[in-house]
Design a protein around this motif. Structure first.
Motif, PDB file in Angstrom:
ATOM      1  N   GLY A 147       0.785  -1.229   0.000  1.00 46.27           N
ATOM      2  CA  GLY A 147       0.000   0.000   0.000  1.00 46.27           C
ATOM      3  C   GLY A 147       0.817   1.278   0.000  1.00 46.27           C
ATOM      4  N   ASP A 148       2.097   1.181   0.310  1.00 52.32           N
ATOM      5  CA  ASP A 148       2.939   2.381   0.425  1.00 52.32           C
ATOM      6  C   ASP A 148       3.634   2.688  -0.900  1.00 52.32           C
ATOM      7  N   ILE A 149       2.842   2.778  -1.963  1.00 55.22           N
ATOM      8  CA  ILE A 149       3.389   3.069  -3.300  1.00 55.22           C
ATOM      9  C   ILE A 149       2.468   4.054  -4.000  1.00 55.22           C
ATOM     10  N   SER A 150       2.985   4.694  -5.025  1.00 54.05           N
ATOM     11  CA  SER A 150       2.192   5.660  -5.775  1.00 54.05           C
ATOM     12  C   SER A 150       1.191   4.940  -6.665  1.00 54.05           C
ATOM     13  N   PRO A 151       0.104   5.618  -7.047  1.00 53.29           N
ATOM     14  CA  PRO A 151      -0.868   5.013  -7.971  1.00 53.29           C
ATOM     15  C   PRO A 151      -0.228   4.591  -9.292  1.00 53.29           C
ATOM     16  N   THR A 152       0.743   5.370  -9.780  1.00 53.87           N
ATOM     17  CA  THR A 152       1.416   5.031 -11.037  1.00 53.87           C
ATOM     18  C   THR A 152       2.197   3.739 -10.921  1.00 53.87           C
ATOM     19  N   LEU A 153       2.946   3.600  -9.821  1.00 55.65           N
ATOM     20  CA  LEU A 153       3.724   2.375  -9.602  1.00 55.65           C
ATOM     21  C   LEU A 153       2.799   1.188  -9.400  1.00 55.65           C
ATOM     22  N   ARG A 154       1.729   1.398  -8.675  1.00 54.83           N
ATOM     23  CA  ARG A 154       0.767   0.311  -8.449  1.00 54.83           C
ATOM     24  C   ARG A 154       0.187  -0.183  -9.772  1.00 54.83           C
ATOM     25  N   LYS A 155      -0.182   0.747 -10.652  1.00 53.55           N
ATOM     26  CA  LYS A 155      -0.744   0.378 -11.949  1.00 53.55           C
ATOM     27  C   LYS A 155       0.266  -0.433 -12.763  1.00 53.55           C
ATOM     28  N   ALA A 156       1.525   0.009 -12.757  1.00 52.30           N
ATOM     29  CA  ALA A 156       2.559  -0.709 -13.510  1.00 52.30           C
ATOM     30  C   ALA A 156       2.775  -2.112 -12.957  1.00 52.30           C
ATOM     31  N   LEU A 157       2.804  -2.234 -11.643  1.00 57.04           N
ATOM     32  CA  LEU A 157       3.013  -3.550 -11.019  1.00 57.04           C
ATOM     33  C   LEU A 157       1.857  -4.495 -11.319  1.00 57.04           C
ATOM     34  N   LEU A 158       0.636  -3.979 -11.266  1.00 53.39           N
ATOM     35  CA  LEU A 158      -0.525  -4.817 -11.570  1.00 53.39           C
ATOM     36  C   LEU A 158      -0.468  -5.331 -13.009  1.00 53.39           C
ATOM     37  N   GLU A 159      -0.003  -4.487 -13.927  1.00 54.35           N
ATOM     38  CA  GLU A 159       0.097  -4.904 -15.326  1.00 54.35           C
ATOM     39  C   GLU A 159       1.201  -5.950 -15.504  1.00 54.35           C
ATOM     40  N   LEU A 160       2.316  -5.800 -14.789  1.00 54.68           N
ATOM     41  CA  LEU A 160       3.384  -6.802 -14.856  1.00 54.68           C
ATOM     42  C   LEU A 160       2.884  -8.148 -14.346  1.00 54.68           C
ATOM     43  N   VAL A 161       2.114  -8.115 -13.276  1.00 52.29           N
ATOM     44  CA  VAL A 161       1.553  -9.354 -12.723  1.00 52.29           C
ATOM     45  C   VAL A 161       0.602  -9.993 -13.728  1.00 52.29           C
ATOM     46  N   ARG A 162      -0.270  -9.188 -14.330  1.00 45.95           N
ATOM     47  CA  ARG A 162      -1.246  -9.719 -15.295  1.00 45.95           C
ATOM     48  C   ARG A 162      -0.543 -10.364 -16.493  1.00 45.95           C
ATOM     49  N   LEU A 163       0.426  -9.651 -17.065  1.00 44.62           N
ATOM     50  CA  LEU A 163       1.142 -10.165 -18.224  1.00 44.62           C
ATOM     51  C   LEU A 163       1.872 -11.462 -17.898  1.00 44.62           C
ATOM     52  N   SER A 164       2.486 -11.518 -16.733  1.00 43.70           N
ATOM     53  CA  SER A 164       3.246 -12.704 -16.336  1.00 43.70           C
ATOM     54  C   SER A 164       2.331 -13.898 -16.116  1.00 43.70           C
ATOM     55  N   GLU A 165       1.231 -13.680 -15.415  1.00 40.27           N
ATOM     56  CA  GLU A 165       0.313 -14.780 -15.123  1.00 40.27           C
ATOM     57  C   GLU A 165      -0.346 -15.296 -16.398  1.00 40.27           C
ATOM     58  N   ASP A 166      -0.696 -14.394 -17.315  1.00 39.35           N
ATOM     59  CA  ASP A 166      -1.281 -14.826 -18.589  1.00 39.35           C
ATOM     60  C   ASP A 166      -0.290 -15.673 -19.386  1.00 39.35           C
ATOM     61  N   ALA A 167       0.973 -15.241 -19.418  1.00 41.20           N
ATOM     62  CA  ALA A 167       1.991 -15.971 -20.187  1.00 41.20           C
ATOM     63  C   ALA A 167       2.197 -17.373 -19.632  1.00 41.20           C
ATOM     64  N   ILE A 168       2.178 -17.499 -18.307  1.00 44.87           N
ATOM     65  CA  ILE A 168       2.365 -18.809 -17.683  1.00 44.87           C
ATOM     66  C   ILE A 168       1.132 -19.688 -17.884  1.00 44.87           C
ATOM     67  N   SER A 169      -0.053 -19.127 -17.646  1.00 46.03           N
ATOM     68  CA  SER A 169      -1.271 -19.941 -17.730  1.00 46.03           C
ATOM     69  C   SER A 169      -1.562 -20.394 -19.154  1.00 46.03           C
ATOM     70  N   ARG A 170      -1.077 -19.625 -20.164  1.00 43.98           N
ATOM     71  CA  ARG A 170      -1.349 -19.979 -21.551  1.00 43.98           C
ATOM     72  C   ARG A 170      -0.107 -20.505 -22.265  1.00 43.98           C
ATOM     73  N   PHE A 171       0.850 -20.967 -21.492  1.00 45.30           N
ATOM     74  CA  PHE A 171       2.098 -21.439 -22.094  1.00 45.30           C
ATOM     75  C   PHE A 171       1.856 -22.609 -23.040  1.00 45.30           C
ATOM     76  N   SER A 172       0.929 -23.490 -22.698  1.00 46.27           N
ATOM     77  CA  SER A 172       0.672 -24.660 -23.550  1.00 46.27           C
ATOM     78  C   SER A 172       0.066 -24.255 -24.888  1.00 46.27           C
ATOM     79  N   ILE A 173      -0.472 -23.021 -24.980  1.00 43.09           N
ATOM     80  CA  ILE A 173      -1.068 -22.554 -26.229  1.00 43.09           C
ATOM     81  C   ILE A 173      -0.114 -21.658 -27.000  1.00 43.09           C
ATOM     82  N   ARG A 174       0.474 -20.677 -26.332  1.00 48.10           N
ATOM     83  CA  ARG A 174       1.348 -19.722 -27.006  1.00 48.10           C
ATOM     84  C   ARG A 174       2.822 -20.076 -26.885  1.00 48.10           C
ATOM     85  N   GLY A 175       3.183 -20.909 -25.909  1.00 51.68           N
ATOM     86  CA  GLY A 175       4.560 -21.339 -25.762  1.00 51.68           C
ATOM     87  C   GLY A 175       5.512 -20.225 -25.378  1.00 51.68           C
TER      88      GLY A 175
END
Length: 249
Positions: A147-175
């Motif tokens: 919680g001790d982060i700026s809204p800009t940093l929080r938004k960037a971190l959330l996007e990094l998490v989303r991109l990473s989780e999508d890449a892992i969960s869809r690895f069998s499809i996109r490799g």
């Protein structure tokens, strides 16, 4: 309804695995969201999840077509194989989402398997790789939850998490290509975050923060895994000192 790892880890093998694991005649609006582990709760979200899954199938099919065009085979061989697979477009581009899935024929499956034996294969992802990426994602989440982060940093971190989780969960499809694409998008997020740090003091403060160090370490990890699987030199080694806030490795 997670897909099994394809026998041939390349675009043809993944396309074969994907099309072979969708039950024939099943309504696409019902089966595609489950295939991509989506859990829609409304008719609208179900349609959105189905369309998102169909887009993944579209991307994989285009990768397969391009790989076959680049394959070191004769024009006659390429034409025979691709012409014999023309009808699978009816499976990938259905006229309506409420219709039943058109499963590939045995002949089409055989042709896809022939293509899979022709195309080069990616390196195999290891359980340790997935565990390391998930642990790194957890580190990003810890910063978000502090919680001790700026809204800009929080938004960037959330996007990094989303991109990473999508890449892992869809690895069998996109490799590994999907992992590399996610990394490049993450690199863009990091660049934007750095660019939003106005002034030398703000940029220096960001670079020296634990959050920035965690972001850079996460980028290095994802890049190292993708580069090993696809056999290319890690991209982050060529990133500028300005972007990463320090010398390249």
């Amino acid at each position: 309804m997670a897909l099994p790892n394809p026998k041939y880890p390349n675009s043809a093998g993944r396309l074969l695995s994907l099309l072979s694991n969708i039950p024939a005649g099943q309504q696409l609006l019902e089966v595609i969201p489950r295939l991509f582990d989506a859990k829609p709760t409304t008719p609208q979200s179900k349609q959105q999840a189905c369309l998102a899954g169909m887009m993944e199938m579209h991307r994989l099919y285009l990768e397969f077509r391009q790989d076959m065009m680049d394959a070191d085979i004769s024009e006659e061989q390429r034409d025979v194989l691709l012409n014999g697979l023309t009808s699978i477009q009816d499976s990938i581009y259905p006229t309506q989402l409420t219709g039943g899935f058109r499963a590939p024929t045995d002949a089409e499956k055989s042709l896809l398997e022939v293509c899979a034996t022709i195309l080069p294969v990616d390196g195999q992802i290891k359980g340790d790789d997935i565990d390391a990426i998930r642990e790194s994602i957890s580190s990003l989440r810890t910063i978000i939850e502090s919680g001790d982060i700026s809204p800009t940093l929080r938004k960037a971190l959330l996007e990094l998490v989303r991109l990473s989780e999508d890449a892992i969960s869809r690895f069998s499809i996109r490799g590994a290509r999907g992992l590399k694409k996610a990394f490049k998008e993450m690199l863009g997020e990091a660049a934007e975050l750095y660019g939003l740090s106005r002034g030398d003091d703000a940029a220096e403060e960001l670079q020296s923060s634990p959050a920035w160090a965690t972001i850079v370490n996460h980028l290095r990890l994802v890049d190292s895994v993708a580069s090993r699987l696809l056999k290319y030199k890690p991209l982050i080694e060529n990133a500028t000192q300005l972007l990463l806030g320090g010398p390249t490795a």
